[in-house]
Scaffold this active site. Structure first.
Site, PDB file in Angstrom:
ATOM      1  N   LEU A 178     -17.948 -27.569 -14.012  1.00  0.00           N
ATOM      2  CA  LEU A 178     -16.502 -26.897 -13.496  1.00  0.00           C
ATOM      3  C   LEU A 178     -16.342 -26.843 -12.166  1.00  0.00           C
ATOM      4  O   LEU A 178     -15.627 -26.065 -11.140  1.00  0.00           O
ATOM      5  CB  LEU A 178     -16.747 -25.916 -14.019  1.00  0.00           C
ATOM      6  CG  LEU A 178     -16.149 -26.159 -15.736  1.00  0.00           C
ATOM      7  CD1 LEU A 178     -15.815 -24.587 -16.469  1.00  0.00           C
ATOM      8  CD2 LEU A 178     -14.659 -26.526 -15.688  1.00  0.00           C
ATOM      9  N   GLY A 226     -18.457 -29.081  -5.570  1.00  0.00           N
ATOM     10  CA  GLY A 226     -19.709 -29.299  -4.585  1.00  0.00           C
ATOM     11  C   GLY A 226     -20.777 -29.166  -4.894  1.00  0.00           C
ATOM     12  O   GLY A 226     -21.465 -28.806  -4.406  1.00  0.00           O
ATOM     13  N   ASN A 227     -21.159 -28.269  -7.011  1.00  0.00           N
ATOM     14  CA  ASN A 227     -22.669 -28.263  -6.907  1.00  0.00           C
ATOM     15  C   ASN A 227     -22.947 -30.004  -7.486  1.00  0.00           C
ATOM     16  O   ASN A 227     -22.296 -30.279  -8.670  1.00  0.00           O
ATOM     17  CB  ASN A 227     -21.979 -27.880  -7.865  1.00  0.00           C
ATOM     18  CG  ASN A 227     -23.702 -27.030  -8.537  1.00  0.00           C
ATOM     19  OD1 ASN A 227     -24.412 -27.820  -9.085  1.00  0.00           O
ATOM     20  ND2 ASN A 227     -23.673 -25.307  -8.772  1.00  0.00           N
ATOM     21  N   ARG A 283     -15.260 -18.776 -12.344  1.00  0.00           N
ATOM     22  CA  ARG A 283     -16.435 -18.027 -11.771  1.00  0.00           C
ATOM     23  C   ARG A 283     -15.751 -16.828 -11.566  1.00  0.00           C
ATOM     24  O   ARG A 283     -16.309 -15.377 -11.703  1.00  0.00           O
ATOM     25  CB  ARG A 283     -17.102 -18.317 -10.540  1.00  0.00           C
ATOM     26  CG  ARG A 283     -17.852 -19.693 -11.451  1.00  0.00           C
ATOM     27  CD  ARG A 283     -20.140 -19.642 -10.583  1.00  0.00           C
ATOM     28  NE  ARG A 283     -20.464 -18.324 -11.093  1.00  0.00           N
ATOM     29  CZ  ARG A 283     -21.482 -17.877 -10.801  1.00  0.00           C
ATOM     30  NH1 ARG A 283     -22.751 -18.729 -10.105  1.00  0.00           N
ATOM     31  NH2 ARG A 283     -22.073 -16.832 -11.408  1.00  0.00           N
ATOM     32  N   GLU A 293     -19.084 -14.556  -2.438  1.00  0.00           N
ATOM     33  CA  GLU A 293     -20.245 -15.417  -3.281  1.00  0.00           C
ATOM     34  C   GLU A 293     -21.221 -14.543  -3.963  1.00  0.00           C
ATOM     35  O   GLU A 293     -22.430 -14.625  -4.517  1.00  0.00           O
ATOM     36  CB  GLU A 293     -20.704 -16.634  -2.987  1.00  0.00           C
ATOM     37  CG  GLU A 293     -19.174 -17.405  -3.053  1.00  0.00           C
ATOM     38  CD  GLU A 293     -19.060 -18.491  -3.848  1.00  0.00           C
ATOM     39  OE1 GLU A 293     -19.798 -18.482  -4.907  1.00  0.00           O
ATOM     40  OE2 GLU A 293     -18.294 -18.069  -4.285  1.00  0.00           O
ATOM     41  N   ARG A 302     -17.500 -21.826   0.235  1.00  0.00           N
ATOM     42  CA  ARG A 302     -17.137 -20.635  -0.734  1.00  0.00           C
ATOM     43  C   ARG A 302     -17.335 -19.515  -0.228  1.00  0.00           C
ATOM     44  O   ARG A 302     -17.068 -18.417  -0.209  1.00  0.00           O
ATOM     45  CB  ARG A 302     -18.152 -20.986  -1.750  1.00  0.00           C
ATOM     46  CG  ARG A 302     -18.363 -21.976  -2.574  1.00  0.00           C
ATOM     47  CD  ARG A 302     -18.294 -21.577  -4.228  1.00  0.00           C
ATOM     48  NE  ARG A 302     -19.154 -22.896  -4.213  1.00  0.00           N
ATOM     49  CZ  ARG A 302     -20.089 -23.152  -5.318  1.00  0.00           C
ATOM     50  NH1 ARG A 302     -19.952 -22.015  -6.538  1.00  0.00           N
ATOM     51  NH2 ARG A 302     -19.144 -24.517  -6.185  1.00  0.00           N
ATOM     52  N   HIS A 309     -24.217 -22.755  -1.662  1.00  0.00           N
ATOM     53  CA  HIS A 309     -24.215 -21.367  -1.067  1.00  0.00           C
ATOM     54  C   HIS A 309     -25.855 -21.480  -0.551  1.00  0.00           C
ATOM     55  O   HIS A 309     -26.284 -22.744  -0.368  1.00  0.00           O
ATOM     56  CB  HIS A 309     -25.839 -21.069  -2.448  1.00  0.00           C
ATOM     57  CG  HIS A 309     -23.586 -20.002  -3.242  1.00  0.00           C
ATOM     58  ND1 HIS A 309     -24.051 -20.527  -4.838  1.00  0.00           N
ATOM     59  CD2 HIS A 309     -22.763 -19.888  -2.962  1.00  0.00           C
ATOM     60  CE1 HIS A 309     -23.205 -19.709  -5.730  1.00  0.00           C
ATOM     61  NE2 HIS A 309     -21.862 -19.548  -4.472  1.00  0.00           N
ATOM     62  N   ASN A 338     -27.388 -27.544 -14.837  1.00  0.00           N
ATOM     63  CA  ASN A 338     -26.068 -27.400 -13.896  1.00  0.00           C
ATOM     64  C   ASN A 338     -25.684 -26.484 -12.737  1.00  0.00           C
ATOM     65  O   ASN A 338     -24.971 -25.996 -12.054  1.00  0.00           O
ATOM     66  CB  ASN A 338     -25.857 -26.003 -15.192  1.00  0.00           C
ATOM     67  CG  ASN A 338     -24.468 -26.246 -15.839  1.00  0.00           C
ATOM     68  OD1 ASN A 338     -23.688 -27.704 -15.213  1.00  0.00           O
ATOM     69  ND2 ASN A 338     -23.941 -25.587 -16.559  1.00  0.00           N
ATOM     70  N   CYS A 396     -31.154 -18.841  -7.978  1.00  0.00           N
ATOM     71  CA  CYS A 396     -29.982 -18.703  -8.770  1.00  0.00           C
ATOM     72  C   CYS A 396     -29.852 -17.351  -9.829  1.00  0.00           C
ATOM     73  O   CYS A 396     -28.801 -17.147 -10.318  1.00  0.00           O
ATOM     74  CB  CYS A 396     -29.329 -19.675  -8.905  1.00  0.00           C
ATOM     75  SG  CYS A 396     -28.746 -20.738  -8.291  1.00  0.00           S
TER      76      CYS A 396
END
Length: 440
Positions: free
Chosen positions: A22, A25-26, A139, A175, A211, A247, A362, A368
């Site tokens: 979902l 960018g990750n 998120r 974020e 973000r 991030h 993920n 994180c």
């Protein structure tokens, strides 16, 4: 100066941990989208990481998983009827929306909030601002429940200030601590707070989403009552975002007087370091550890999550310890750099590798999974003690996870209405253990 400790509050990975893909960018999230996950193993791995820090003599806390699925989202999207009817209809008509409702991304508590210790704030309170996480739908659902968790754990307005999240508008995209670093001489001493943003409020950025906005950083700094002279706000390198550093904590981590970062972390590295030195003048001497692109290509840094590591002060160790994912040991360039770094006489003296592969697949490494909260003895005494871990409590949580979590979950399994009941039962059992039944 009041003595203080840094408490790491890790997110307890929830029973709906899945690879939904979902997060634009990750790269890891996209790469593993649709794969079968193992929620049980993920939660046990996370708790084992917490255990290692407890054994090292650090104070370790835990934040509970949020309620999933998020029925408010599905009802807002027009689905009605019983829980079973809502899930069955959403699975048929809007499967991606159902995945968002089930997302376990609150496990990455670096995004839960931005935290400013009482040593830095004008009113002497420990401040929290839950992140609105407005860039990503799945998120953006988190902050109301995150706020409730923080209020339950950090109750008492004479010591703690839990703010509302910023407005859920792109100009205020926030974020949390994933774009925030605090630097200081000692945890209880006055420090410098570094905020890193990806775009200005009205700026349109092509490619992967930037973000964090500058306006969000400025707003949090104001509401926390930070001294502008001790606050540094700088821009993340566009190249880093485009390479997958969604991030700043993917390319930078800091602790005490040390900033460990990749050469491509900031848009203007020299100006960033100068601003930090100026802000820290009289408080501490900055110790920058920059990893050159020639030694660790940016792509390797992002793939291995070398910088998405915990940088910690272990008891009775003169130099800092980097708690890094196993992937950093298995990537040649990052493994080589770590070996050379600890062999020198710099501020980082040891690297400890941990297995958090379920989270890594993920897109989330050790950094994180934790929210850093610097607390005085009085603040720690007034914090809800049920979330401060010892090995016995970790054993109890792991036993509950093994009883209630699945060891195999695919995105297609989310269409099973009975899974919603499984998630509810599992979370309620965990909340009971943590003495947070009011959140059920």
């Amino acid at each position: 100066m009041k003595p203080a400790v840094e408490v790491n509050f890790d997110g307890l990975i929830g029973p709906s941990h899945n690879y939904g893909g979902l997060s634009d960018g990750n790269l890891a999230s996209a790469r593993n989208s649709g794969d079968v996950s193992n929620p049980r193993e993920a939660a046990v791995q996370g708790l084992e990481k917490m255990r290692s820090l407890v054994r090292a003599g650090l104070v370790q806390g835990v934040l509970p998983p949020l309620p999933r699925p998020n029925f408010d989202l599905l009802v807002s999207a027009g689905f009605t009827g019983s829980d079973t009817q809502i899930i069955e209809a959403a699975a048929r008509q809007a499967p991606r929306l159902l995945k968002a409702a089930y997302s376990a991304s609150s496990m990455w508590t670096a995004n839960a909030a931005t935290v400013s210790p009482s040593a830095d704030t004008s009113d002497g309170l420990l401040h929290f601002t839950p992140a609105n996480l407005s860039t990503m739908l799945h998120r953006s659902l988190e902050h109301p429940d995150t706020t409730a968790s923080l209020i339950s754990i950090f109750a008492g307005d004479h010591r703690f200030a839990v703010h509302a999240a910023l407005p859920a508008h792109p100009d205020f995209s926030d974020e949390g601590a994933a774009n925030h670093v605090r630097l200081c001489a000692e945890h209880g001493a006055r420090g410098v707070e570094l905020f890193v943003y990806g775009r200005d409020a009205a700026e349109s950025v092509a490619g992967f989403p930037a973000r964090q906005t500058r306006l969000a950083a400025e707003s949090v700094a104001r509401s926390h009552g930070l001294d502008p002279a001790r606050t540094v706000i700088v821009r993340q390198a566009k190249r880093a975002i485009e390479a997958g550093a969604f991030h700043n904590d993917v390319v930078c981590v800091g602790a005490l007087d040390t900033l460990f970062f990749h050469e491509a972390a900031f848009e203007d590295t020299a100006a960033t370091l100068e601003a930090l030195r100026r802000a820290g003048d009289g408080l501490f001497d900055l110790k920058p550890v920059m990893v050159p692109e020639a030694e660790v290509p940016l792509e390797d840094a992002i793939r291995s999550y070398l910088f998405n590591s915990q940088l910690l002060q272990f008891p009775d160790e003169d130099r800092l310890v980097l708690v890094a994912p196993l992937e950093a040991k298995e990537t040649a360039s990052t493994a080589r750099f770590c070996e050379q770094m600890v062999a020198g006489n710099g501020p980082i003296g040891r690297v400890e590798f941990v297995d958090v592969r379920q989270s890594m697949r993920n897109g989330g490494g050790p950094a994180c999974l934790r929210l850093r909260v610097v607390m005085t003895e009085d603040e720690l005494a007034e914090c809800h003690s049920g979330v401060i871990l010892d090995e016995e409590l970790i054993d109890e949580l792991q036993a509950a996870v093994r009883r209630t979590y699945r060891d195999r979950l695919s995105p297609e399994d989310l269409a099973d209405p009975s899974f919603a009941d499984e998630c509810r039962v599992a979370r309620e059992e965990l909340l009971k253990i943590l003495e947070l039944e009011d959140l059920a």
